[in-house]
Scaffold this motif. Structure first.
Motif, PDB file in Angstrom:
ATOM      1  N   LEU A  24     148.539  64.261 102.626  1.00 32.31           N
ATOM      2  CA  LEU A  24     147.972  65.075 101.159  1.00 32.31           C
ATOM      3  C   LEU A  24     149.052  65.851 100.566  1.00 32.31           C
ATOM      4  O   LEU A  24     148.980  65.700  99.284  1.00 32.31           O
ATOM      5  CB  LEU A  24     146.699  65.330 101.370  1.00 32.31           C
ATOM      6  N   GLU A  27     151.621  63.738  98.762  1.00 29.54           N
ATOM      7  CA  GLU A  27     151.238  62.837  97.778  1.00 29.54           C
ATOM      8  C   GLU A  27     150.948  63.719  96.452  1.00 29.54           C
ATOM      9  O   GLU A  27     151.100  63.398  95.369  1.00 29.54           O
ATOM     10  CB  GLU A  27     149.858  62.117  98.160  1.00 29.54           C
ATOM     11  N   PHE A  28     150.486  64.890  96.812  1.00 25.24           N
ATOM     12  CA  PHE A  28     150.005  65.578  95.506  1.00 25.24           C
ATOM     13  C   PHE A  28     151.341  66.913  95.118  1.00 25.24           C
ATOM     14  O   PHE A  28     150.994  67.443  94.348  1.00 25.24           O
ATOM     15  CB  PHE A  28     148.797  66.413  95.447  1.00 25.24           C
ATOM     16  N   HIS A  57     138.586  60.159 102.162  1.00 24.45           N
ATOM     17  CA  HIS A  57     138.572  59.792 101.168  1.00 24.45           C
ATOM     18  C   HIS A  57     137.903  60.830  99.945  1.00 24.45           C
ATOM     19  O   HIS A  57     138.513  61.305  98.918  1.00 24.45           O
ATOM     20  CB  HIS A  57     138.193  58.375 100.765  1.00 24.45           C
ATOM     21  N   ARG A  60     140.148  63.639  99.768  1.00 25.08           N
ATOM     22  CA  ARG A  60     141.327  63.662  98.829  1.00 25.08           C
ATOM     23  C   ARG A  60     140.870  63.546  97.464  1.00 25.08           C
ATOM     24  O   ARG A  60     141.528  64.163  96.466  1.00 25.08           O
ATOM     25  CB  ARG A  60     141.866  62.130  99.115  1.00 25.08           C
ATOM     26  N   THR A  61     139.642  63.151  97.029  1.00 24.99           N
ATOM     27  CA  THR A  61     139.087  62.924  95.651  1.00 24.99           C
ATOM     28  C   THR A  61     138.954  64.441  95.113  1.00 24.99           C
ATOM     29  O   THR A  61     139.293  64.783  94.118  1.00 24.99           O
ATOM     30  CB  THR A  61     137.835  62.072  95.630  1.00 24.99           C
ATOM     31  N   ARG A  62     138.324  65.259  96.121  1.00 22.20           N
ATOM     32  CA  ARG A  62     138.212  66.820  95.764  1.00 22.20           C
ATOM     33  C   ARG A  62     139.460  67.370  95.616  1.00 22.20           C
ATOM     34  O   ARG A  62     139.437  68.121  94.748  1.00 22.20           O
ATOM     35  CB  ARG A  62     137.349  67.111  96.886  1.00 22.20           C
ATOM     36  N   LYS A  64     142.198  66.029  94.377  1.00 19.02           N
ATOM     37  CA  LYS A  64     142.525  65.602  93.216  1.00 19.02           C
ATOM     38  C   LYS A  64     141.841  66.198  91.997  1.00 19.02           C
ATOM     39  O   LYS A  64     142.695  66.806  91.175  1.00 19.02           O
ATOM     40  CB  LYS A  64     142.368  64.134  93.160  1.00 19.02           C
ATOM     41  N   LEU A  65     140.562  66.376  92.222  1.00 15.70           N
ATOM     42  CA  LEU A  65     139.630  67.137  91.100  1.00 15.70           C
ATOM     43  C   LEU A  65     140.251  68.611  91.122  1.00 15.70           C
ATOM     44  O   LEU A  65     140.166  69.428  89.856  1.00 15.70           O
ATOM     45  CB  LEU A  65     138.456  66.920  91.417  1.00 15.70           C
ATOM     46  N   LEU A  67     142.959  69.993  91.900  1.00 15.59           N
ATOM     47  CA  LEU A  67     144.382  69.917  90.965  1.00 15.59           C
ATOM     48  C   LEU A  67     144.273  69.983  89.602  1.00 15.59           C
ATOM     49  O   LEU A  67     145.069  70.612  88.678  1.00 15.59           O
ATOM     50  CB  LEU A  67     145.336  69.167  91.951  1.00 15.59           C
ATOM     51  N   ARG A  68     143.384  69.061  89.427  1.00 17.10           N
ATOM     52  CA  ARG A  68     143.282  68.487  87.770  1.00 17.10           C
ATOM     53  C   ARG A  68     142.549  69.884  87.081  1.00 17.10           C
ATOM     54  O   ARG A  68     142.987  70.208  85.980  1.00 17.10           O
ATOM     55  CB  ARG A  68     142.307  67.454  87.626  1.00 17.10           C
TER      56      ARG A  68
END
Length: 146
Positions: A24, A27-28, A57, A60-62, A64-65, A67-68
């Motif tokens: 992770l 990736e980020f 997953h 990972r989604t959390r 991503k959100l 960081l956004r």
């Protein structure tokens, strides 16, 4: 730890895919320390395999959100509220209205900052013009910047 090969057809079931903290982080493009910090803030809740963290997953989604949200200038508390609402079975309209309220608050704050910047730039320009005028009166020229 059983991390599925994401290139195989069996990897389509994302509920079975797991990630390591290193995967992770790579990736980020963040540090494992940042990921652990987001865990401490309650944004991520990885499982454990011995001493190793196992991210799903969902994690990972959390991430991503999260960081956004950081890129949007949201606080971690605001991000957590929004991410938690995203996962709740409650009404989507409520979630969207909460998100819009937070965005409007940030827009208002940025517009105030922008106005402060415009005023400051105008003041700088006035000081520059005054200094250039004084130099001209003294028969001097502007010295090059260092």
């Amino acid at each position: 730890m059983t991390t599925l090969d994401r290139s195989t057809p069996d990897a389509r079931d994302v509920s079975q895919v797991t990630y390591t903290i290193t995967e992770l982080a790579q990736e980020f493009d963040i540090t494992p320390r940042a990921i652990r910090f987001y865990e401490d803030m309650g944004l991520l809740t990885p499982a454990r395999d011995g001493r190793n963290r196992v991210y799903t997953h969902r994690d990972r989604t959390r991430l991503k959100l999260t960081l956004r949200g950081k890129r949007l200038g949201l606080s971690l508390q605001e991000i957590k509220q929004l991410v938690d609402m995203y996962e709740s079975p409650s009404d989507t309209a409520q979630q969207l209205n909460a998100f819009l309220a937070i965005l409007q608050s940030h827009r208002d704050q940025l517009e105030l900052q922008l106005e402060d910047i415009r005023i400051t730039l105008a003041e700088i320009q006035q000081h520059e013009e005054r200094a250039l005028g004084l130099l001209a009166e003294a028969g001097q020229t502007r010295m090059p910047p260092r």
